[in-house]
Design a protein around this motif. Structure first.
Motif, PDB file in Angstrom:
ATOM      1  N   THR A 192       0.790  -1.154  -0.065  1.00 30.56           N
ATOM      2  CA  THR A 192       0.066   0.005   0.024  1.00 30.56           C
ATOM      3  C   THR A 192       0.806   1.130  -0.110  1.00 30.56           C
ATOM      4  N   GLY A 193       0.241   2.282  -0.417  1.00 31.11           N
ATOM      5  CA  GLY A 193       1.005   3.556  -0.360  1.00 31.11           C
ATOM      6  C   GLY A 193       0.564   4.533   0.794  1.00 31.11           C
ATOM      7  N   GLY A 194       0.594   5.756   0.520  1.00 34.46           N
ATOM      8  CA  GLY A 194       0.088   6.657   1.703  1.00 34.46           C
ATOM      9  C   GLY A 194      -1.266   6.967   1.847  1.00 34.46           C
ATOM     10  N   GLY A 195      -2.048   6.414   1.086  1.00 31.70           N
ATOM     11  CA  GLY A 195      -3.388   6.549   1.213  1.00 31.70           C
ATOM     12  C   GLY A 195      -3.878   7.762   0.675  1.00 31.70           C
ATOM     13  N   PRO A 196      -5.265   8.141   1.025  1.00 28.32           N
ATOM     14  CA  PRO A 196      -5.959   9.272   0.297  1.00 28.32           C
ATOM     15  C   PRO A 196      -5.238  10.530   1.173  1.00 28.32           C
ATOM     16  N   ILE A 197      -5.337  11.714   0.469  1.00 25.51           N
ATOM     17  CA  ILE A 197      -5.008  13.105   1.016  1.00 25.51           C
ATOM     18  C   ILE A 197      -6.182  13.422   2.282  1.00 25.51           C
ATOM     19  N   ASP A 198      -7.335  13.302   1.662  1.00 23.40           N
ATOM     20  CA  ASP A 198      -8.630  13.659   2.490  1.00 23.40           C
ATOM     21  C   ASP A 198      -8.430  12.785   3.732  1.00 23.40           C
ATOM     22  N   PHE A 199      -8.702  13.471   4.841  1.00 27.63           N
ATOM     23  CA  PHE A 199      -8.314  12.821   6.170  1.00 27.63           C
ATOM     24  C   PHE A 199      -9.794  11.814   6.239  1.00 27.63           C
ATOM     25  N   LYS A 200     -11.075  12.238   5.978  1.00 27.76           N
ATOM     26  CA  LYS A 200     -12.277  11.485   6.407  1.00 27.76           C
ATOM     27  C   LYS A 200     -12.068  10.147   5.219  1.00 27.76           C
ATOM     28  N   LYS A 201     -11.616  10.270   4.233  1.00 34.38           N
ATOM     29  CA  LYS A 201     -11.440   9.261   3.389  1.00 34.38           C
ATOM     30  C   LYS A 201     -10.432   7.993   3.662  1.00 34.38           C
ATOM     31  N   GLU A 202      -9.365   8.695   4.357  1.00 33.23           N
ATOM     32  CA  GLU A 202      -8.216   7.957   5.061  1.00 33.23           C
ATOM     33  C   GLU A 202      -8.917   7.192   6.250  1.00 33.23           C
ATOM     34  N   GLU A 203      -9.647   7.838   7.015  1.00 38.84           N
ATOM     35  CA  GLU A 203     -10.369   7.315   8.060  1.00 38.84           C
ATOM     36  C   GLU A 203     -11.223   6.111   7.835  1.00 38.84           C
ATOM     37  N   THR A 204     -11.864   6.210   6.707  1.00 37.55           N
ATOM     38  CA  THR A 204     -12.884   5.314   6.254  1.00 37.55           C
ATOM     39  C   THR A 204     -11.961   3.998   5.758  1.00 37.55           C
ATOM     40  N   LEU A 205     -11.219   4.240   4.851  1.00 38.73           N
ATOM     41  CA  LEU A 205     -10.221   3.319   4.554  1.00 38.73           C
ATOM     42  C   LEU A 205      -9.547   2.410   5.615  1.00 38.73           C
TER      43      LEU A 205
END
Length: 235
Positions: A192-205
């Motif tokens: 995996t990489g760093g993930g979404p920049i958006d905090f909410k999207k990252e928390e959902t993931l």
């Protein structure tokens, strides 16, 4: 080596003029000066290493062996031909990403380096390239991008086949193979990489069990810390 001077060679990309004089300017230029000196060190290593390799190839091509080979190698290492120095310089600038740009990229570099020539400007401002403040480094990133595209795709492999260049073919095979392997692992979810920049999207993931910058074994996904069995692969 005879007649070698770093002053005559390509240094790290930096401004050719010192806009800020004195001790303040020296302090401001510490990072770029450090990178310049490090690049010069890497350049010298590549340059002399290639001269040694070329001298050895020359001796072998002449069919020399034993003491005769060593004597010829020693002589050519300290008295290289013009072709050898040019080849070593080309390799060293390529490996330190300091190649001169050409074409469209070269014209942009010239525009960035252009100094104003307006009559009403003070002489101190005429010696500075204004765009250098916005783009202090241009040539190095462009060369890095070109090297990435060249080595991480089949381009160099195909180019090497067309030209009969075995070194280019080897680089192309190795680079494209590594890129293909990493792409496969990423697409199948094994890294995996760093993930979404958006905090909410990252928390959902994260709520699904996903974690950034880790590798997944067949049974679990392991964080990439010192005690982990996985290897960190930041993208």
């Amino acid at each position: 080596m005879a007649n070698f001077s770093l002053r005559a060679r390509q240094a790290f990309e930096r401004a050719s003029t010192q806009a800020i004089k004195g001790r303040v300017g020296q302090v401001i230029r510490v990072p770029s000066e450090a990178m310049s000196r490090m690049t010069n060190l890497l350049y010298a290593g590549n340059y002399f290493g290639e001269l040694q390799a070329l001298a050895a190839r020359k001796g072998l091509s002449e069919g020399l062996q034993g003491d005769a080979f060593h004597a010829r190698h020693e002589y050519l290492s300290h008295h290289p031909t013009e072709e050898m120095t040019e080849a070593a310089h080309k390799l060293a600038t390529t490996n330190t990403f300091q190649n001169e740009l050409s074409g469209f990229a070269g014209r942009i570099q010239q525009a960035i380096s252009a100094k104003p020539n307006v009559a009403w400007l003070p002489e101190s401002l005429k010696s500075v390239s204004p765009l250098k403040f916005l783009f202090p480094f241009y040539r190095t990133p462009i060369n890095l991008l070109k090297a990435t595209v060249t080595h991480a795709t089949p381009y160099e492999l195909l180019n090497g086949i067309a030209k009969g260049d075995t070194d280019a073919m080897a680089r192309g095979v190795l680079g494209s193979s590594i890129s293909a392997a990493l792409a496969y692992l990423a697409l199948t979810g094994h890294i995996t990489g760093g993930g979404p920049i958006d905090f909410k999207k990252e928390e959902t993931l994260r709520a699904t069990g996903w974690q950034p910058t880790l590798s997944r074994s067949e049974t679990s996904m392991c964080p990439t810390d010192a005690s982990s069995r996985s290897v960190s692969l930041p993208v």
